[in-house]
Design a protein around this motif. Structure first.
Motif, short mmCIF file in Angstrom:
data_model
loop_
_atom_site.label_atom_id
_atom_site.label_comp_id
_atom_site.label_asym_id
_atom_site.label_seq_id
_atom_site.Cartn_x
_atom_site.Cartn_y
_atom_site.Cartn_z
N PRO A 15 -27.68 -47.44 17.99
CA PRO A 15 -28.07 -48.65 18.25
C PRO A 15 -27.20 -49.93 16.54
O PRO A 15 -26.62 -51.18 17.39
CB PRO A 15 -29.35 -49.00 18.29
CG PRO A 15 -29.59 -48.14 18.70
CD PRO A 15 -28.44 -46.91 17.72
N LEU A 16 -26.76 -49.04 15.81
CA LEU A 16 -26.28 -49.92 14.51
C LEU A 16 -25.25 -50.81 15.43
O LEU A 16 -24.45 -51.26 15.17
CB LEU A 16 -26.51 -49.42 13.45
CG LEU A 16 -27.61 -49.40 12.81
CD1 LEU A 16 -27.65 -48.52 11.32
CD2 LEU A 16 -27.89 -50.26 12.61
N VAL A 17 -24.12 -49.75 15.62
CA VAL A 17 -22.63 -49.70 16.14
C VAL A 17 -22.41 -50.47 17.91
O VAL A 17 -21.81 -51.32 17.64
CB VAL A 17 -21.81 -48.71 16.09
CG1 VAL A 17 -20.55 -48.93 16.63
CG2 VAL A 17 -22.52 -47.50 14.86
N HIS A 18 -23.65 -50.28 18.70
CA HIS A 18 -23.53 -51.28 19.69
C HIS A 18 -24.91 -51.86 19.78
O HIS A 18 -25.40 -50.80 20.90
CB HIS A 18 -22.72 -50.15 20.95
CG HIS A 18 -21.64 -49.77 20.06
ND1 HIS A 18 -20.27 -50.49 20.38
CD2 HIS A 18 -21.11 -48.27 20.27
CE1 HIS A 18 -19.30 -49.89 20.47
NE2 HIS A 18 -19.57 -48.73 19.88
N PRO A 19 -25.67 -52.46 19.15
CA PRO A 19 -26.70 -53.36 20.31
C PRO A 19 -26.90 -53.34 21.21
O PRO A 19 -26.92 -55.19 21.20
CB PRO A 19 -27.17 -54.26 18.67
CG PRO A 19 -25.82 -54.54 18.25
CD PRO A 19 -24.63 -53.85 18.80
N SER A 20 -27.58 -52.93 22.44
CA SER A 20 -27.09 -52.93 23.70
C SER A 20 -28.25 -52.16 24.26
O SER A 20 -29.03 -51.36 23.60
CB SER A 20 -26.37 -53.79 24.39
OG SER A 20 -25.53 -52.15 24.34
N ARG A 21 -29.31 -52.77 24.78
CA ARG A 21 -29.55 -51.93 25.89
C ARG A 21 -29.58 -50.51 26.43
O ARG A 21 -30.27 -49.50 25.77
CB ARG A 21 -30.34 -52.78 26.72
CG ARG A 21 -31.43 -52.55 28.08
CD ARG A 21 -31.93 -53.54 29.42
NE ARG A 21 -32.89 -52.38 30.24
CZ ARG A 21 -33.73 -52.55 29.81
NH1 ARG A 21 -34.44 -52.47 28.76
NH2 ARG A 21 -34.35 -51.50 31.34
N SER A 22 -28.67 -50.84 27.18
CA SER A 22 -27.69 -49.33 27.40
C SER A 22 -27.93 -48.30 26.53
O SER A 22 -27.75 -47.36 26.76
CB SER A 22 -26.00 -49.55 28.10
OG SER A 22 -25.37 -49.79 27.52
N VAL A 23 -27.48 -48.84 25.60
CA VAL A 23 -26.96 -47.67 24.28
C VAL A 23 -28.34 -47.41 24.13
O VAL A 23 -28.42 -45.65 23.38
CB VAL A 23 -26.32 -48.59 23.34
CG1 VAL A 23 -26.37 -47.91 21.82
CG2 VAL A 23 -25.02 -48.74 23.74
N ARG A 24 -29.43 -48.42 23.57
CA ARG A 24 -30.51 -48.26 23.44
C ARG A 24 -31.41 -46.78 24.52
O ARG A 24 -31.64 -45.70 23.74
CB ARG A 24 -31.77 -48.92 23.00
CG ARG A 24 -31.33 -50.24 21.68
CD ARG A 24 -32.40 -50.91 21.96
NE ARG A 24 -32.77 -51.82 22.89
CZ ARG A 24 -31.88 -53.29 22.76
NH1 ARG A 24 -31.05 -53.87 22.29
NH2 ARG A 24 -32.31 -53.58 24.23
N LEU A 25 -30.67 -47.31 25.38
CA LEU A 25 -31.30 -45.78 25.82
C LEU A 25 -30.42 -44.91 25.94
O LEU A 25 -31.12 -43.59 26.38
CB LEU A 25 -31.11 -46.90 27.52
CG LEU A 25 -32.08 -47.68 27.92
CD1 LEU A 25 -31.06 -47.68 29.29
CD2 LEU A 25 -33.39 -46.51 28.31
#
Length: 183
Positions: A15-25
């Protein structure tokens, strides 16, 4: 026995590299896989006490099974040498102090903090030059930020360099920066 080396917690880095909902999933799924792997391991080698703390608190692992062995350096490879000699070999023309960073340009390394601090340093020591050695997902953003701050001419981004050249860059620095964020 299965011994795992843990240099970082991937589910926390994503999530630090790509803070998006899909990455959080995706990070949640990775956390499940990490937990399964951690349950299968007999013991762990980690590079920092903070990683050990995460394994104990978040994954409820027995601290006795976790061994902290910090990163080291090859002192035959990384040896002192005169900064002027190293700068000449690199073609680095710096009239004043050189502040440098060597590493992967990831959010957890805090190079953005170094770029943000540079104008304050330059206000006191205008001849200072910042050298960022390495590459990674933040490189373009960091270069853009340096330009926005009006300091692009006093910041050099080398990109990735061969491991064999790293000691030369480090020898050219007056200050080696490790600007890790507090959290």
């Amino acid at each position: 026995p299965l011994v795992l080396e843990v240099n970082g917690i991937v589910s926390e880095e994503l999530p630090l590299v790509h803070p998006s909902r899909s990455v959080r999933l995706m990070a949640a799924l990775v956390r499940l896989v990490e937990a399964a792997n951690f349950r299968l391991a007999t013991s762990f080698v980690v590079v920092a006490p903070g990683i050990k703390e995460i394994l104990v608190q978040h994954y409820r692992l027995d601290p006795v099974r976790i061994h902290v062995i910090p990163n080291g350096a090859n002192v035959a490879h990384f040896r002192p040498r005169p900064a002027a000699e190293a700068r000449a070999e690199l073609g680095l023309q710096a009239a004043g102090p050189v502040v440098g960073f060597v590493g992967n340009l990831q959010p957890w390394h805090g190079v953005d903090l170094l770029i943000a601090a540079a104008p304050h340093v330059l206000a006191q020591l205008p001849a200072t030059h910042l050298v960022v050695v390495g590459d990674g997902p933040q490189r373009e953003e960091l270069a853009r930020r340096a330009a926005e701050l009006g300091i692009a001419g006093q910041v050099s981004f080398t990109g990735a360099v061969p491991y064999s050249d790293t000691p030369l860059y480090m020898a050219s620095f007056d200050v080696c920066a490790a600007p890790f964020p507090a959290s």
